[in-house]
Enzyme design. Structure first.
Site, PDB file in Angstrom:
ATOM      1  N   TYR A   1       0.598  -1.171  -0.015  1.00 26.26           N
ATOM      2  CA  TYR A   1      -0.027  -0.169  -0.148  1.00 26.26           C
ATOM      3  C   TYR A   1       0.722   1.210   0.048  1.00 26.26           C
ATOM      4  CZ  TYR A   1      -3.935  -3.226   0.812  1.00 26.26           C
ATOM      5  OH  TYR A   1      -4.885  -4.039   0.706  1.00 26.26           O
TER       6      TYR A   1
ATOM      7  N   ASP B   1     -11.543  -8.838   6.474  1.00 26.45           N
ATOM      8  CA  ASP B   1     -12.878  -8.801   5.731  1.00 26.45           C
ATOM      9  C   ASP B   1     -13.201 -10.251   5.620  1.00 26.45           C
ATOM     10  OD1 ASP B   1     -12.668  -6.160   4.934  1.00 26.45           O
ATOM     11  OD2 ASP B   1     -13.421  -6.420   3.029  1.00 26.45           O
TER      12      ASP B   1
ATOM     13  N   LYS C   1       3.999 -14.880   5.021  1.00 26.80           N
ATOM     14  CA  LYS C   1       4.216 -15.965   4.023  1.00 26.80           C
ATOM     15  C   LYS C   1       5.760 -16.018   3.722  1.00 26.80           C
ATOM     16  CE  LYS C   1       2.575 -18.438   0.592  1.00 26.80           C
ATOM     17  NZ  LYS C   1       1.660 -19.541   0.709  1.00 26.80           N
TER      18      LYS C   1
ATOM     19  N   ASP D   1      -2.202 -18.256   3.854  1.00 22.43           N
ATOM     20  CA  ASP D   1      -3.393 -18.974   3.299  1.00 22.43           C
ATOM     21  C   ASP D   1      -3.982 -19.935   4.130  1.00 22.43           C
ATOM     22  OD1 ASP D   1      -0.754 -20.039   2.948  1.00 22.43           O
ATOM     23  OD2 ASP D   1      -0.874 -21.029   0.877  1.00 22.43           O
TER      24      ASP D   1
ATOM     25  N   ASP E   1      -5.792  -6.826   5.602  1.00 26.60           N
ATOM     26  CA  ASP E   1      -6.980  -6.266   4.740  1.00 26.60           C
ATOM     27  C   ASP E   1      -7.819  -7.313   4.284  1.00 26.60           C
ATOM     28  OD1 ASP E   1      -8.698  -4.522   3.459  1.00 26.60           O
ATOM     29  OD2 ASP E   1      -7.434  -4.016   1.856  1.00 26.60           O
TER      30      ASP E   1
HETATM   31 MG    MG Z   1     -10.995  -3.855   3.084  1.00 30.45          MG
END
Ligand code: MG
Ligand code: NAI
Length: 345
Positions: free
Chosen positions: A129, A245, A179, A217, A241
Site C-alpha cells: 500500500y 474482511d 508468508k 493462506d 486487509d
Molecule cells: Mg478492506
C-alpha cells in the site's frame, strides 16, 4: 475538559450511519466529558464536486480534535486522474499505523461465550500500500511492478500494539500471519520483528502472552473451519486487509463489524463496510458497525464504561432480533435501529 470529535461521513451510507454513531455517544451523558462535534468534508462525491477528495482544512481541523469518526468512501476501481483515496491519505497524515478490527459473534445469551471472538491487527502504513507502482512496455506486452515495503520499525510497533491488545484479553494469544516460506526477506522481517517485541520489553511485560504463527493462506482456511483458535491476529497491510474482511464474513454482515485506525496520539473509528451505493439514500443501512466503531474509539481513549454501555446495547438489540435492518433479515430502518440502541443505552 471537552472531548472534540471530528465527523467525516464522506460518501454513500456514511451520511446515514455516522449520525447514528454520534447520537450513541451523545446518549452516554456523564460517562463521557462534554462533547464537541466538528463536521468535516472528504470523499469521492466531494472530489467530483470540487476536485479535491481530502481538503487541507479537514486535515488541519482533525489535528485539533481528540478523535474522529469516518464513514466510508466510494473509491472507484479504475484510475481517476487527480483522485486518491482520502482514507488511505488520512491514515498516513495522522500516522494511524494500526487498523484494529475486533470480530465478535453475539452469543445467544449474555452468559454464553461467543463462537467467534478475535481481533485482527493490521499494519496500516506500508506493505504494497505504499503504492509505488510502475508500468513499462516490453516486447511481450506491458509489465507492471509494485514495491512492497516492510520496515523493522513499523513491524515492531504493530507487534507491540498486538501484544498490548492481547494483554487485555482473557486468552492472551498473538498469532503472527505471514508468508515467510515464500517471501523470506519481507515477510521474514515482519515475523522476526513481531517476535522480537516480548524479548525487547525490559520488564517482562508480555511474558504471559502466547505467541503463535501461521502462513496466511492456511490462516484463512483455518479461520473458516475453526475460528475459535484465534485471539489476536497480527498481519502486514495487504494480508490484514483481506483477512479482516474474511473474518467479518464469519459474523453475518459487514454492517456489524467496527474498526479503529489508531496511532500513538490519535484514533479514528471507521465501520468496516464501504459506501454501499446499492442501498445508499434508502434509509436501510445497518448503523450498528458505525455505532460499535464509536464504542471502540471511546474504549481506546480510556472511556471504557461508556464504550461497554454502547456495546451492551448493541448486543441486546441483535439478540432481541425484533428491530434489525434488512441485511440481518429484518424490516427496520436505520433510524428505528438507532432509536432501539439509544433506548437501551
Ligand atoms: Mg478492506
Ligand atoms: P460495500 O461494503 O460498500 O458493500 C458490500 C455489500 O454489503 C453491499 O451489498 C452493501 O449494500 C452491503 N452493506 C455494506 N454495508 C452495509 C450496511 N451498513 N448495512 C447494510 N448493508 C451493507 O462494498 P462495495 O460494494 O464493494 O464497495 C462500494 C464502495 O465502497 C466502493 O467504491 C469501495 O471502494 C468503497 N469501499 C470503501 C471502504 C472504506 O471507506 N474504507 C471499504 C470498502 C469499500
Amino acid at each position: 475538559h471537552t472531548l472534540k470529535i471530528g465527523l467525516i461521513p464522506a460518501d454513500g451510507i456514511g451520511h446515514e450511519v455516522i449520525p447514528a454513531a454520534r447520537s450513541a455517544i451523545e446518549a452516554l451523558g456523564s460517562d463521557v466529558p462534554k462533547l464537541q462535534f466538528v463536521d468535516l468534508l472528504a470523499g469521492f462525491e466531494l472530489f467530483a464536486r470540487s476536485g479535491t477528495a481530502l481538503p487541507e482544512e479537514t486535515v488541519e481541523a482533525l489535528r485539533e480534535c481528540d478523535c474522529a469518526l469516518f464513514g466510508a468512501v466510494s473509491s472507484p476501481s479504475r484510475k481517476v486522474s487527480g483522485y486518491s483515496s482520502p482514507i488511505v491519505a488520512l491514515r498516513k497524515k495522522l500516522d494511524l499505523y494500526a487498523n484494529i478490527r475486533p470480530v465478535l459473534a453475539v452469543a445467544p445469551t449474555p452468559e454464553e461465550r461467543p463462537s467467534v471472538d478475535l481481533v485482527v491487527v493490521r499494519e496500516n502504513t506500508e506493505c504494497l500500500y505504499v503504492k509505488e507502482e510502475t508500468i513499462i512496455p516490453t516486447e511481450n506486452g506491458r509489465e507492471a511492478r509494485a514495491i512492497r515495503l516492510i520496515t523493522e520499525r513499523a513491524s515492531r510497533r504493530i507487534g507491540k500494539m498486538a501484544f498490548e491488545i492481547a494483554l487485555q484479553r482473557p486468552r492472551k494469544q498473538v498469532t503472527i500471519i505471514h508468508k515467510a516460506n515464500v517471501l523470506s526477506v519481507t515477510d521474514g522481517l515482519f515475523r522476526e520483528s513481531v517476535r522480537s517485541v516480548p524479548r525487547l520489553a525490559e520488564d517482562g511485560r508480555y511474558d504471559s502472552v502466547k505467541v503463535e504463527e501461521q502462513i496466511v493462506d492456511s490462516a484463512v482456511y483455518r479461520l473458516f473451519r475453526e475460528p475459535q483458535i484465534y485471539d489476536v491476529m497480527v498481519a502486514p497491510n495487504l494480508y490484514g486487509d483481506i483477512l479482516s474482511d474474511a473474518a467479518a464474513a464469519l459474523v453475518g454482515s459487514l454492517g456489524l463489524v467496527p474498526s479503529i485506525n489508531a496511532g500513538d496520539s490519535f484514533v479514528m473509528g471507521e465501520p468496516v463496510h464501504g459506501s454501499a451505493p446499492d442501498i445508499a439514500g434508502k434509509g436501510i443501512a445497518n448503523p450498528l458497525a458505525a455505532i460499535r466503531s464509536a464504542a471502540l474509539m471511546l474504549k481506546y481513549l480510556g472511556y471504557t464504561t461508556g464504550a461497554s454501555r454502547i456495546d451492551k446495547a448493541v448486543d441486546e438489540v441483535i439478540r432481541d432480533g425484533r428491530v434489525l435492518t434488512p441485511d440481518l433479515g429484518g424490516k427496520s430502518k436505520t433510524q428505528e435501529v438507532t432509536e432501539e440502541v439509544l433506548k437501551r443505552i
